[in-house]
Motif scaffolding. Structure first.
Motif, PDB file in Angstrom:
ATOM      1  N   ARG A  42       4.258  10.313  -9.377  1.00  0.00           N
ATOM      2  CA  ARG A  42       3.671  10.683 -10.675  1.00  0.00           C
ATOM      3  C   ARG A  42       2.999  12.050 -10.608  1.00  0.00           C
ATOM      4  NH1 ARG A  42       1.066   5.252 -13.378  1.00  0.00           N
ATOM      5  NH2 ARG A  42       2.961   3.992 -13.235  1.00  0.00           N
ATOM      6  N   ALA A  43       2.343  12.331  -9.491  1.00  0.00           N
ATOM      7  CA  ALA A  43       1.695  13.637  -9.337  1.00  0.00           C
ATOM      8  C   ALA A  43       2.742  14.748  -9.319  1.00  0.00           C
ATOM      9  CB  ALA A  43       0.868  13.670  -8.064  1.00  0.00           C
ATOM     10  N   ALA A  44       3.835  14.530  -8.624  1.00  0.00           N
ATOM     11  CA  ALA A  44       4.901  15.533  -8.566  1.00  0.00           C
ATOM     12  C   ALA A  44       5.493  15.760  -9.952  1.00  0.00           C
ATOM     13  CB  ALA A  44       5.980  15.101  -7.586  1.00  0.00           C
ATOM     14  N   GLN A  67       5.896  19.394 -14.602  1.00  0.00           N
ATOM     15  CA  GLN A  67       5.792  19.643 -16.046  1.00  0.00           C
ATOM     16  C   GLN A  67       4.844  20.797 -16.333  1.00  0.00           C
ATOM     17  OE1 GLN A  67       7.356  18.253 -18.742  1.00  0.00           O
ATOM     18  NE2 GLN A  67       8.680  17.270 -17.227  1.00  0.00           N
ATOM     19  N   ALA A  68       3.798  20.934 -15.546  1.00  0.00           N
ATOM     20  CA  ALA A  68       2.822  21.997 -15.761  1.00  0.00           C
ATOM     21  C   ALA A  68       3.423  23.359 -15.436  1.00  0.00           C
ATOM     22  CB  ALA A  68       1.578  21.757 -14.895  1.00  0.00           C
ATOM     23  N   ASN A  69       4.430  23.413 -14.586  1.00  0.00           N
ATOM     24  CA  ASN A  69       5.036  24.683 -14.194  1.00  0.00           C
ATOM     25  C   ASN A  69       6.196  25.113 -15.085  1.00  0.00           C
ATOM     26  OD1 ASN A  69       3.292  25.129 -12.062  1.00  0.00           O
ATOM     27  ND2 ASN A  69       4.524  23.931 -10.647  1.00  0.00           N
ATOM     28  N   LEU A  70       6.531  24.330 -16.102  1.00  0.00           N
ATOM     29  CA  LEU A  70       7.610  24.705 -17.015  1.00  0.00           C
ATOM     30  C   LEU A  70       7.141  25.832 -17.928  1.00  0.00           C
ATOM     31  CD1 LEU A  70       9.090  21.250 -18.058  1.00  0.00           C
ATOM     32  CD2 LEU A  70      10.108  22.926 -16.522  1.00  0.00           C
ATOM     33  N   PRO A  71       8.015  26.802 -18.208  1.00  0.00           N
ATOM     34  CA  PRO A  71       7.629  27.883 -19.134  1.00  0.00           C
ATOM     35  C   PRO A  71       7.381  27.321 -20.539  1.00  0.00           C
ATOM     36  CG  PRO A  71       9.796  28.295 -18.159  1.00  0.00           C
ATOM     37  CD  PRO A  71       9.319  26.976 -17.677  1.00  0.00           C
ATOM     38  N   GLY A  72       6.330  27.836 -21.178  1.00  0.00           N
ATOM     39  CA  GLY A  72       6.024  27.413 -22.554  1.00  0.00           C
ATOM     40  C   GLY A  72       5.238  26.130 -22.617  1.00  0.00           C
ATOM     41  N   LEU A 107       0.827  -1.206   0.000  1.00  0.00           N
ATOM     42  CA  LEU A 107       0.000   0.000   0.000  1.00  0.00           C
ATOM     43  C   LEU A 107       0.864   1.260   0.000  1.00  0.00           C
ATOM     44  CD1 LEU A 107      -2.762   1.418   0.269  1.00  0.00           C
ATOM     45  CD2 LEU A 107      -2.487   1.218   2.736  1.00  0.00           C
ATOM     46  N   LEU A 108       1.877   1.289   0.842  1.00  0.00           N
ATOM     47  CA  LEU A 108       2.752   2.462   0.919  1.00  0.00           C
ATOM     48  C   LEU A 108       3.546   2.653  -0.374  1.00  0.00           C
ATOM     49  CD1 LEU A 108       4.032   2.125   4.582  1.00  0.00           C
ATOM     50  CD2 LEU A 108       2.412   3.803   3.687  1.00  0.00           C
ATOM     51  N   GLU A 109       3.998   1.563  -0.984  1.00  0.00           N
ATOM     52  CA  GLU A 109       4.708   1.673  -2.263  1.00  0.00           C
ATOM     53  C   GLU A 109       3.783   2.230  -3.348  1.00  0.00           C
ATOM     54  OE1 GLU A 109       6.256  -2.230  -2.949  1.00  0.00           O
ATOM     55  OE2 GLU A 109       8.017  -1.875  -1.692  1.00  0.00           O
ATOM     56  N   HIS A 110       2.536   1.803  -3.333  1.00  0.00           N
ATOM     57  CA  HIS A 110       1.564   2.314  -4.306  1.00  0.00           C
ATOM     58  C   HIS A 110       1.321   3.805  -4.081  1.00  0.00           C
ATOM     59  CE1 HIS A 110      -1.813   2.384  -7.033  1.00  0.00           C
ATOM     60  NE2 HIS A 110      -2.567   2.906  -6.072  1.00  0.00           N
ATOM     61  N   GLU A 111       1.156   4.197  -2.819  1.00  0.00           N
ATOM     62  CA  GLU A 111       0.944   5.616  -2.511  1.00  0.00           C
ATOM     63  C   GLU A 111       2.151   6.451  -2.935  1.00  0.00           C
ATOM     64  OE1 GLU A 111       0.038   5.684   1.637  1.00  0.00           O
ATOM     65  OE2 GLU A 111      -2.036   5.053   1.324  1.00  0.00           O
ATOM     66  N   ASN A 112       3.352   5.946  -2.712  1.00  0.00           N
ATOM     67  CA  ASN A 112       4.558   6.670  -3.129  1.00  0.00           C
ATOM     68  C   ASN A 112       4.602   6.827  -4.642  1.00  0.00           C
ATOM     69  OD1 ASN A 112       5.638   7.193  -0.628  1.00  0.00           O
ATOM     70  ND2 ASN A 112       6.905   5.365  -0.591  1.00  0.00           N
ATOM     71  N   GLU A 113       4.209   5.800  -5.375  1.00  0.00           N
ATOM     72  CA  GLU A 113       4.205   5.880  -6.832  1.00  0.00           C
ATOM     73  C   GLU A 113       3.203   6.929  -7.312  1.00  0.00           C
ATOM     74  OE1 GLU A 113       5.246   5.332 -10.694  1.00  0.00           O
ATOM     75  OE2 GLU A 113       6.254   4.589  -8.903  1.00  0.00           O
ATOM     76  N   VAL A 114       2.047   6.980  -6.688  1.00  0.00           N
ATOM     77  CA  VAL A 114       1.040   7.988  -7.053  1.00  0.00           C
ATOM     78  C   VAL A 114       1.585   9.387  -6.792  1.00  0.00           C
ATOM     79  CG1 VAL A 114      -1.216   8.933  -6.423  1.00  0.00           C
ATOM     80  CG2 VAL A 114      -0.943   6.472  -6.742  1.00  0.00           C
TER      81      VAL A 114
END
Length: 65
Positions: free
Chosen positions: A47-49, A54-59, A37-44
């Motif tokens: 991926r979110a991070a 990527q959303a904060n990159l200019p352009g 469970l903890l490994e799954h939460e870390n993976e989520v």
């Protein structure tokens, strides 16, 4: 045969013979489940991070100058 298994299990549970007791087996099973469970939460979170970085990159869809 069944009686022999019960006797062997009782000896292991009492500590008279080496082996894994039922409580240890149950604890290990629960810890492995918790670990998955903890490994799954870390993976989520990983991926979110990555997505948010990527959303904060200019352009890349950012409205900031």
């Amino acid at each position: 045969m069944t009686l022999q298994k019960w006797m062997r299990r009782a000896d292991i549970d009492e500590g008279a013979k080496p082996g894994q007791s039922r409580t240890e087996a149950t604890e290990i099973r629960e810890l492995r489940k918790r670990n998955r469970l903890l490994e799954h939460e870390n993976e989520v979170l990983r991926r979110a991070a990555a997505y948010l970085s990527q959303a904060n990159l200019p352009g890349k869809g950012s409205t900031r100058p």
